[in-house]
Design an enzyme around this catalytic site. Structure first.
Site, PDB file in Angstrom:
ATOM      1  N   GLU A 147       0.845  -1.196   0.000  1.00 12.89           N
ATOM      2  CA  GLU A 147       0.000   0.000   0.000  1.00 12.89           C
ATOM      3  C   GLU A 147       0.883   1.249   0.000  1.00 12.89           C
ATOM      4  O   GLU A 147       1.546   1.532   1.003  1.00 12.89           O
ATOM      5  CB  GLU A 147      -0.892  -0.003   1.249  1.00 12.89           C
ATOM      6  CG  GLU A 147      -1.782   1.235   1.364  1.00 12.89           C
ATOM      7  CD  GLU A 147      -2.676   1.216   2.602  1.00 12.89           C
ATOM      8  OE1 GLU A 147      -2.486   0.338   3.466  1.00 12.89           O
ATOM      9  OE2 GLU A 147      -3.559   2.090   2.706  1.00 12.89           O
ATOM     10  N   GLU A 153       4.337   9.075   6.214  1.00 10.30           N
ATOM     11  CA  GLU A 153       4.179   7.740   6.790  1.00 10.30           C
ATOM     12  C   GLU A 153       5.155   6.715   6.231  1.00 10.30           C
ATOM     13  O   GLU A 153       5.189   5.576   6.694  1.00 10.30           O
ATOM     14  CB  GLU A 153       2.722   7.275   6.629  1.00 10.30           C
ATOM     15  CG  GLU A 153       1.757   8.159   7.413  1.00 10.30           C
ATOM     16  CD  GLU A 153       0.301   7.775   7.250  1.00 10.30           C
ATOM     17  OE1 GLU A 153       0.010   6.612   6.977  1.00 10.30           O
ATOM     18  OE2 GLU A 153      -0.561   8.670   7.386  1.00 10.30           O
ATOM     19  N   ASP A 180      -4.995   3.444  -1.834  1.00  5.28           N
ATOM     20  CA  ASP A 180      -5.794   4.069  -0.788  1.00  5.28           C
ATOM     21  C   ASP A 180      -6.019   5.532  -1.186  1.00  5.28           C
ATOM     22  O   ASP A 180      -5.049   6.289  -1.362  1.00  5.28           O
ATOM     23  CB  ASP A 180      -5.016   3.969   0.538  1.00  5.28           C
ATOM     24  CG  ASP A 180      -5.748   4.616   1.718  1.00  5.28           C
ATOM     25  OD1 ASP A 180      -6.390   5.669   1.538  1.00  5.28           O
ATOM     26  OD2 ASP A 180      -5.652   4.075   2.829  1.00  5.28           O
ATOM     27  N   THR A 181      -7.283   5.915  -1.301  1.00  7.11           N
ATOM     28  CA  THR A 181      -7.597   7.273  -1.785  1.00  7.11           C
ATOM     29  C   THR A 181      -7.058   8.371  -0.869  1.00  7.11           C
ATOM     30  O   THR A 181      -6.708   9.448  -1.341  1.00  7.11           O
ATOM     31  CB  THR A 181      -9.129   7.466  -1.930  1.00  7.11           C
ATOM     32  OG1 THR A 181      -9.758   7.157  -0.675  1.00  7.11           O
ATOM     33  CG2 THR A 181      -9.684   6.578  -3.025  1.00  7.11           C
ATOM     34  N   TYR A 182      -7.006   8.098   0.437  1.00  2.51           N
ATOM     35  CA  TYR A 182      -6.476   9.094   1.381  1.00  2.51           C
ATOM     36  C   TYR A 182      -5.031   9.452   1.031  1.00  2.51           C
ATOM     37  O   TYR A 182      -4.650  10.626   0.987  1.00  2.51           O
ATOM     38  CB  TYR A 182      -6.572   8.552   2.814  1.00  2.51           C
ATOM     39  CG  TYR A 182      -5.785   9.341   3.823  1.00  2.51           C
ATOM     40  CD1 TYR A 182      -6.295  10.509   4.373  1.00  2.51           C
ATOM     41  CD2 TYR A 182      -4.509   8.928   4.208  1.00  2.51           C
ATOM     42  CE1 TYR A 182      -5.557  11.248   5.285  1.00  2.51           C
ATOM     43  CE2 TYR A 182      -3.764   9.658   5.119  1.00  2.51           C
ATOM     44  CZ  TYR A 182      -4.294  10.817   5.657  1.00  2.51           C
ATOM     45  OH  TYR A 182      -3.550  11.543   6.552  1.00  2.51           O
ATOM     46  N   HIS A 183      -4.222   8.428   0.783  1.00  7.91           N
ATOM     47  CA  HIS A 183      -2.810   8.655   0.439  1.00  7.91           C
ATOM     48  C   HIS A 183      -2.668   9.185  -0.981  1.00  7.91           C
ATOM     49  O   HIS A 183      -1.834  10.059  -1.241  1.00  7.91           O
ATOM     50  CB  HIS A 183      -2.006   7.367   0.618  1.00  7.91           C
ATOM     51  CG  HIS A 183      -2.026   6.845   2.012  1.00  7.91           C
ATOM     52  ND1 HIS A 183      -1.388   7.472   3.051  1.00  7.91           N
ATOM     53  CD2 HIS A 183      -2.638   5.763   2.556  1.00  7.91           C
ATOM     54  CE1 HIS A 183      -1.593   6.794   4.177  1.00  7.91           C
ATOM     55  NE2 HIS A 183      -2.350   5.757   3.895  1.00  7.91           N
ATOM     56  N   HIS A 206      -8.357   0.628  -0.571  1.00  4.69           N
ATOM     57  CA  HIS A 206      -8.923   1.319   0.593  1.00  4.69           C
ATOM     58  C   HIS A 206      -9.599   2.589   0.111  1.00  4.69           C
ATOM     59  O   HIS A 206      -8.991   3.364  -0.636  1.00  4.69           O
ATOM     60  CB  HIS A 206      -7.819   1.765   1.568  1.00  4.69           C
ATOM     61  CG  HIS A 206      -7.408   0.714   2.541  1.00  4.69           C
ATOM     62  ND1 HIS A 206      -6.232   0.779   3.248  1.00  4.69           N
ATOM     63  CD2 HIS A 206      -8.027  -0.426   2.944  1.00  4.69           C
ATOM     64  CE1 HIS A 206      -6.144  -0.277   4.052  1.00  4.69           C
ATOM     65  NE2 HIS A 206      -7.213  -1.027   3.874  1.00  4.69           N
ATOM     66  N   ARG A 212     -10.216  11.410   6.844  1.00  8.09           N
ATOM     67  CA  ARG A 212     -10.444  10.108   7.478  1.00  8.09           C
ATOM     68  C   ARG A 212     -11.831   9.971   8.103  1.00  8.09           C
ATOM     69  O   ARG A 212     -12.055   9.063   8.907  1.00  8.09           O
ATOM     70  CB  ARG A 212      -9.398   9.816   8.558  1.00  8.09           C
ATOM     71  CG  ARG A 212      -7.934   9.840   8.103  1.00  8.09           C
ATOM     72  CD  ARG A 212      -7.550   8.510   7.548  1.00  8.09           C
ATOM     73  NE  ARG A 212      -6.117   8.256   7.570  1.00  8.09           N
ATOM     74  CZ  ARG A 212      -5.554   7.208   6.969  1.00  8.09           C
ATOM     75  NH1 ARG A 212      -6.289   6.342   6.321  1.00  8.09           N
ATOM     76  NH2 ARG A 212      -4.263   7.025   7.004  1.00  8.09           N
ATOM     77  N   GLU A 241     -12.007   2.721   5.119  1.00  8.86           N
ATOM     78  CA  GLU A 241     -11.103   3.024   6.212  1.00  8.86           C
ATOM     79  C   GLU A 241     -11.432   4.398   6.771  1.00  8.86           C
ATOM     80  O   GLU A 241     -11.529   5.363   6.011  1.00  8.86           O
ATOM     81  CB  GLU A 241      -9.657   3.012   5.697  1.00  8.86           C
ATOM     82  CG  GLU A 241      -8.683   2.379   6.642  1.00  8.86           C
ATOM     83  CD  GLU A 241      -7.277   2.328   6.078  1.00  8.86           C
ATOM     84  OE1 GLU A 241      -6.564   1.408   6.464  1.00  8.86           O
ATOM     85  OE2 GLU A 241      -6.879   3.171   5.271  1.00  8.86           O
TER      86      GLU A 241
HETATM   87 MN    MN Z   1      -5.123   2.514   3.951  1.00  5.88          MN
END
Ligand code: MN
Length: 292
Positions: A147, A153, A180-183, A206, A212, A241
């Site tokens: 991921e 991070e 993961d769309t957040y990242h 994700h 979040r 998530e």
């Molecule tokens: Mn994630």
């Protein structure tokens, strides 16, 4: 048809029998197909108990973790690298014993802010560690997922292209890209070209908002993202998530910077997220002119 999952941290930060039952029962009653169980501390999850409760509620599980700075396969330090390998093998054993077929996350480095760029020696250690882990995973019938996470991070895999390059270097067939769309919102030029870049290797997704919290209440362009998944013919798991200081895990809070109470009511959050994901998947298919 995509199976839809929810991260266990939506329900609980611990994994006592009571936590485990609450999380799995809630996942089932909110209508999800699968729960993702974090294994940052594999020893905290009892695989036999978890397998029993999963069977009771007819639920599937996936597992995930990020490494620690003192147990990091991307470290050039032999001892730190060795502890990283052990942490991954411990997590793989728990995943196998609780019946999961997927182990993903930041398997390649510590989950936290590095103060220096990754070194060639560290990256080579990472490739060797994941090559070895993937053999053990194949023997256990488990697919590994890398991921990409944002620059605060990890210093090693921040984009879909980074993940694809690492997978090519490892050369194993049971390692996929986990988006993961957040990242992605932080690191990718745009959501659709990142999905396209990953598409040959895409194996897990994700969905999370930029803050979040509640899906659809932030600034991420989910319509574009789900259209891209449709165009890539992605049929794998999509897991929701979300993290809030309402459900506290000190390990997660420290690694991911979870200081805000972005939501309170886990069941309301999870139910709305599932409806949102279902609607986006349908809309993407409709927009592409596919038969519904
Ligand atoms: Mn994630």
């Amino acid at each position: 048809v995509n199976k839809v999952g929810v991260h266990a941290l939506v329900w609980t930060a611990g994994w006592t029998e009571r936590d485990c039952r609450h999380a799995i029962e809630s996942t089932r009653s909110a209508g999800y197909d699968l729960i993702e169980i974090p294994l940052l501390d594999p020893g905290a999850v009892d695989p036999e108990l978890t397998a029993r409760v999963l069977a009771e509620y007819e639920m599937e599980a996936a597992c995930s973790l990020g490494l620690r700075f003192d147990a990091d396969i991307s470290s050039p330090d032999a001892d730190v690298h060795a502890r990283g390998r052990k942490l991954l093998h411990d997590a793989l054993a728990v995943s196998r014993d609780l019946g999961a077929r997927y182990l993903g996350g930041a398997l390649y480095s510590a989950l936290g802010k590095y103060l220096e760029a990754a070194t060639p020696a560290g990256r080579a250690n990472c490739v060797a560690g994941l090559a070895e882990l993937s053999e053990a995973a194949a023997a256990a019938g488990i697919t590994l997922g890398l991921e990409p996470v944002n620059r605060y991070e990890s210093n090693l895999v921040n984009t879909a292209a980074d993940a694809v390059a690492l997978i090519k270097d490892i050369g194993s067939s049971n390692i996929v890209v986990h988006l993961d769309t957040y990242h992605m919102n932080i690191e990718e030029a745009d959501l659709s070209s990142a999905v396209e870049a990953a598409s040959d290797y895409l194996g897990y997704v994700h969905v999370g908002e930029n803050h979040r919290g509640y899906l659809g209440s932030g600034s991420i362009d989910f319509q574009t993202f789900f259209r891209a998944l449709h165009a890539a013919r992605y049929e794998g798991i999509i897991t929701f998530e979300a993290f809030s200081s309402a459900v506290v895990s000190e390990t997660f809070a420290a690694a991911l910077g979870l200081w805000r109470r972005t939501w309170e009511d886990s069941f309301d959050l999870a139910s709305r997220a599932l409806s949102f994901i279902d609607a986006q998947v349908s809309l993407a298919a409709l927009t592409a002119g596919a038969e519904l």
